[in-house]
Write a protein that holds these residues in place. Structure first.
Motif, short mmCIF file in Angstrom:
data_model
loop_
_atom_site.label_atom_id
_atom_site.label_comp_id
_atom_site.label_asym_id
_atom_site.label_seq_id
_atom_site.Cartn_x
_atom_site.Cartn_y
_atom_site.Cartn_z
N ALA A 123 0.89 -1.46 0.09
CA ALA A 123 0.18 0.00 0.21
C ALA A 123 0.95 1.40 -0.04
O ALA A 123 0.38 2.45 -0.31
N LEU A 124 2.32 1.13 0.26
CA LEU A 124 2.88 2.30 0.30
C LEU A 124 2.82 3.34 -0.82
O LEU A 124 2.87 4.37 -0.46
N PRO A 125 3.01 2.91 -2.07
CA PRO A 125 2.70 4.15 -2.99
C PRO A 125 1.61 4.84 -2.86
O PRO A 125 1.78 6.13 -3.01
N LEU A 126 0.53 4.50 -2.56
CA LEU A 126 -0.86 5.22 -2.49
C LEU A 126 -0.82 5.75 -1.37
O LEU A 126 -1.12 7.01 -1.31
N ILE A 127 -0.06 5.28 0.02
CA ILE A 127 0.09 6.32 1.05
C ILE A 127 0.97 7.47 0.95
O ILE A 127 0.48 8.69 1.43
N ILE A 128 1.96 7.20 0.11
CA ILE A 128 3.05 8.45 -0.26
C ILE A 128 2.10 9.44 -0.90
O ILE A 128 2.38 10.59 -0.69
N SER A 129 1.33 9.01 -1.80
CA SER A 129 0.42 9.79 -2.70
C SER A 129 -0.57 10.73 -1.89
O SER A 129 -0.54 11.65 -1.81
N GLY A 130 -1.19 9.87 -0.75
CA GLY A 130 -2.05 10.66 0.02
C GLY A 130 -1.18 11.78 0.81
O GLY A 130 -1.71 12.74 1.06
N ILE A 131 0.08 11.44 1.27
CA ILE A 131 0.93 12.22 2.17
C ILE A 131 1.44 13.50 1.13
O ILE A 131 1.19 14.61 1.57
N ARG A 132 1.43 13.23 -0.07
CA ARG A 132 1.63 14.39 -0.96
C ARG A 132 0.74 15.28 -1.14
O ARG A 132 0.83 16.62 -1.18
N ILE A 133 -0.46 14.90 -1.11
CA ILE A 133 -1.82 15.55 -1.49
C ILE A 133 -2.00 16.47 -0.31
O ILE A 133 -2.32 17.48 0.01
N ALA A 134 -1.96 15.73 1.01
CA ALA A 134 -2.00 16.26 2.37
C ALA A 134 -1.10 17.49 2.41
O ALA A 134 -1.40 18.66 3.11
N LEU A 135 0.32 17.28 2.23
CA LEU A 135 1.26 18.36 2.22
C LEU A 135 1.07 19.48 1.38
O LEU A 135 1.15 20.69 2.04
N ILE A 164 6.69 17.70 -6.24
CA ILE A 164 7.61 16.99 -7.15
C ILE A 164 8.50 16.07 -6.39
O ILE A 164 8.61 14.93 -6.60
N ILE A 165 8.75 16.64 -5.11
CA ILE A 165 9.67 15.60 -4.43
C ILE A 165 8.99 14.23 -3.91
O ILE A 165 9.57 13.21 -4.30
N PHE A 166 7.73 14.40 -3.71
CA PHE A 166 6.95 13.20 -3.22
C PHE A 166 6.64 12.45 -4.46
O PHE A 166 6.45 11.12 -4.28
N GLU A 167 6.46 13.22 -5.51
CA GLU A 167 6.06 12.42 -6.80
C GLU A 167 7.26 11.51 -7.26
O GLU A 167 6.97 10.22 -7.69
N VAL A 168 8.45 11.89 -7.05
CA VAL A 168 9.78 11.29 -7.36
C VAL A 168 9.90 10.13 -6.42
O VAL A 168 10.25 8.94 -6.63
N ILE A 169 9.68 10.45 -5.26
CA ILE A 169 9.68 9.31 -4.14
C ILE A 169 8.69 8.01 -4.29
O ILE A 169 8.99 7.09 -4.42
N GLU A 170 7.47 8.44 -4.77
CA GLU A 170 6.49 7.57 -4.93
C GLU A 170 6.64 6.68 -6.37
O GLU A 170 6.70 5.49 -6.19
N GLU A 171 7.51 7.31 -7.32
CA GLU A 171 7.73 6.73 -8.63
C GLU A 171 8.87 5.76 -8.42
O GLU A 171 9.16 4.52 -8.84
N LYS A 172 9.85 6.22 -7.34
CA LYS A 172 10.92 5.33 -7.03
C LYS A 172 10.36 4.14 -6.35
O LYS A 172 11.03 2.96 -6.53
N LYS A 205 7.52 2.67 -6.60
CA LYS A 205 6.83 1.89 -7.62
C LYS A 205 7.83 1.04 -8.42
O LYS A 205 7.60 -0.23 -8.74
N VAL A 206 9.16 1.69 -8.81
CA VAL A 206 9.94 0.92 -9.61
C VAL A 206 10.68 -0.11 -8.91
O VAL A 206 10.84 -1.29 -9.24
N ARG A 207 10.91 0.26 -7.76
CA ARG A 207 11.59 -1.02 -6.67
C ARG A 207 10.47 -2.09 -6.59
O ARG A 207 11.08 -3.24 -6.39
N MET A 208 9.17 -1.62 -6.53
CA MET A 208 8.23 -2.71 -6.39
C MET A 208 8.07 -3.43 -7.54
O MET A 208 7.06 -4.56 -7.94
N GLY A 209 8.59 -3.18 -8.66
CA GLY A 209 8.02 -3.61 -9.95
C GLY A 209 6.95 -3.34 -10.64
O GLY A 209 6.42 -3.81 -11.52
N LEU A 210 6.25 -2.13 -10.07
CA LEU A 210 4.87 -1.63 -10.62
C LEU A 210 5.23 -0.66 -11.75
O LEU A 210 4.08 -0.26 -12.35
N SER A 211 6.41 -0.22 -11.86
CA SER A 211 6.61 0.81 -13.15
C SER A 211 7.99 0.60 -13.52
O SER A 211 8.70 -0.06 -12.79
N ARG A 212 8.17 1.30 -14.54
CA ARG A 212 9.64 1.12 -15.30
C ARG A 212 9.99 2.61 -15.19
O ARG A 212 9.46 3.62 -15.40
#
Length: 373
Positions: free
Chosen positions: A294-306, A356-364, A366-373
């Motif tokens: 669930a971590l990618p979506l949790i990070i996305s929620g934190i990004r929106i909240a910040l 931008i910072i949290f979007e980069v973290i979220e993408e990283k 996802k890549v580590r989890m194999g959900l994105s390239r």
């Protein structure tokens, strides 16, 4: 289709540079100024602008041309502001107090640049680069005649203090909201009836106006501070940091809770069954399977909240909580547009940077989890 509409709108906004006032010269902060137009500051630059519009009309899929257009858009705001503040007014005035303010076509042009950059590849990065150049030039005093620079120099210490207070309030309220939000979301996945109560409670804060909630929270805090002096000494009172902190924390609950709940519910039941079959208990499943997935979506929620908290913290200035809102409301009370911008621009820059910072973290992640390239 949306990109086409945005490109047309962006070009139209930049075209206002040819017809509307671009700046205002003021002998001092109080007196009304004299407007001037782009023809008073530009010469050969009009030729470059014409080439820019022609390139957008032709719109050829040429990589080199696209790079040139992007560089042109990124550099246009800082160059435009530099030329505006360098305008030489003919007349008697004191250079130490005279100032030049941006006018409507300058604001519309910058807005058009942002809209056009939003249609390109890596839009947030390019918008950030453009704003960063403007901010850097401002900090290093490349705009000495700009009214915004005059206000910053006059209030440098106050600005620095309010900037860090704004950032502290936004980040601390967000951090305080993360654990309750994740707990509420996890309990909602386990108890559907409880979910209705939890989401209803959290959604209630989003529906209510922020100022109304601040006013309501001030009443019990004022009472506690007046009845118990030791609480007042600890900072519990009707105005100041605490009411702003409480309201910002409550507002940060919804995006994190809803994203965490959605992420936990999307986990396939077969994964859970396999975990139980391997002998993992509920705690192990929660920390080793559910929350990592669930971590990618949790990070996305934190990004929106910040981003939301950075914007809402402006209202803390109304109740003595400090932050850049105090500068903005002071500018509104004095009808000083440059002072309003001094408080507003850093808020926009902070929100964009954090996004931008949290979007980069979220993408990283996802890549580590194999959900994105």
């Amino acid at each position: 289709m949306k990109d086409t509409i945005r490109k047309v709108l962006g070009n139209l906004l930049i075209l206002t540079l040819f017809f509307l006032p671009v700046g205002t010269f003021k002998p001092n902060r109080i007196l009304n100024g004299n407007d001037f137009y782009s023809v008073n500051i530009f010469t050969f630059e009009f030729f470059l602008l014409a080439l820019f519009f022609i390139s957008y009309i032709i719109n050829r899929k040429n990589r080199f041309l696209s790079i040139i257009r992007s560089l042109f858009l990124i550099l246009l705001p800082v160059y435009l502001i530099y030329r505006i503040q360098a305008f030489q007014y003919i007349g008697d005035y004191d250079e130490t107090i005279a100032r030049i303010s941006l006018h409507i076509s300058a604001y519309l042009t910058i807005m058009g640049v942002i809209i056009l950059l939003s249609t390109e590849k890596y839009p947030k990065i390019k918008i950030f680069m453009s704003l960063f150049l403007v901010l850097s030039a401002f900090i290093f005093n490349f705009f000495p005649m700009l009214g915004l620079s005059r206000e910053f120099i006059n209030r440098r210490e106050t600005f620095n203090a309010e900037f860090f207070r704004h950032l502290t309030l936004a980040i601390s309220s967000l951090l305080f909201a993360i654990i309750p939000s994740v707990f509420f979301a996890y309990q909602s996945t386990k108890h559907e009836k409880l979910r209705e109560w939890i989401m209803g409670f959290i959604n209630g804060f989003q529906v209510a106006p922020t100022l109304s909630l601040i006013a309501l929270i001030m009443i019990p805090l004022s009472y506690l501070g007046s009845q118990f002096p030791f609480l007042r000494d600890l900072g519990i009172k009707g105005i100041g940091f605490l009411p702003s902190f409480i309201i910002l924390t409550l507002y940060a609950l919804l995006p994190i809770t809803s994203n965490t709940y959605t992420a936990l519910k999307q986990i396939e039941p077969s994964i859970m069954d396999s975990a139980y079959a391997l002998g993992l208990n509920r705690t192990q499943i929660m920390f080793k399977i559910q929350f990592p997935l669930a971590l990618p979506l949790i990070i996305s929620g934190i990004r929106i909240a910040l981003v939301q908290s950075i914007g809402n913290t402006i209202l803390a200035g109304l109740v003595g909580g400090g932050g850049l809102g105090s500068i903005i409301f002071l500018g509104l009370s004095q009808s000083a547009a440059d002072l309003i911008l001094l408080g507003s621009i850093p808020v926009v820059f902070m929100a964009l940077t954090s996004d931008i910072i949290f979007e980069v973290i979220e993408e990283k992640i996802k890549v580590r989890m194999g959900l994105s390239r």
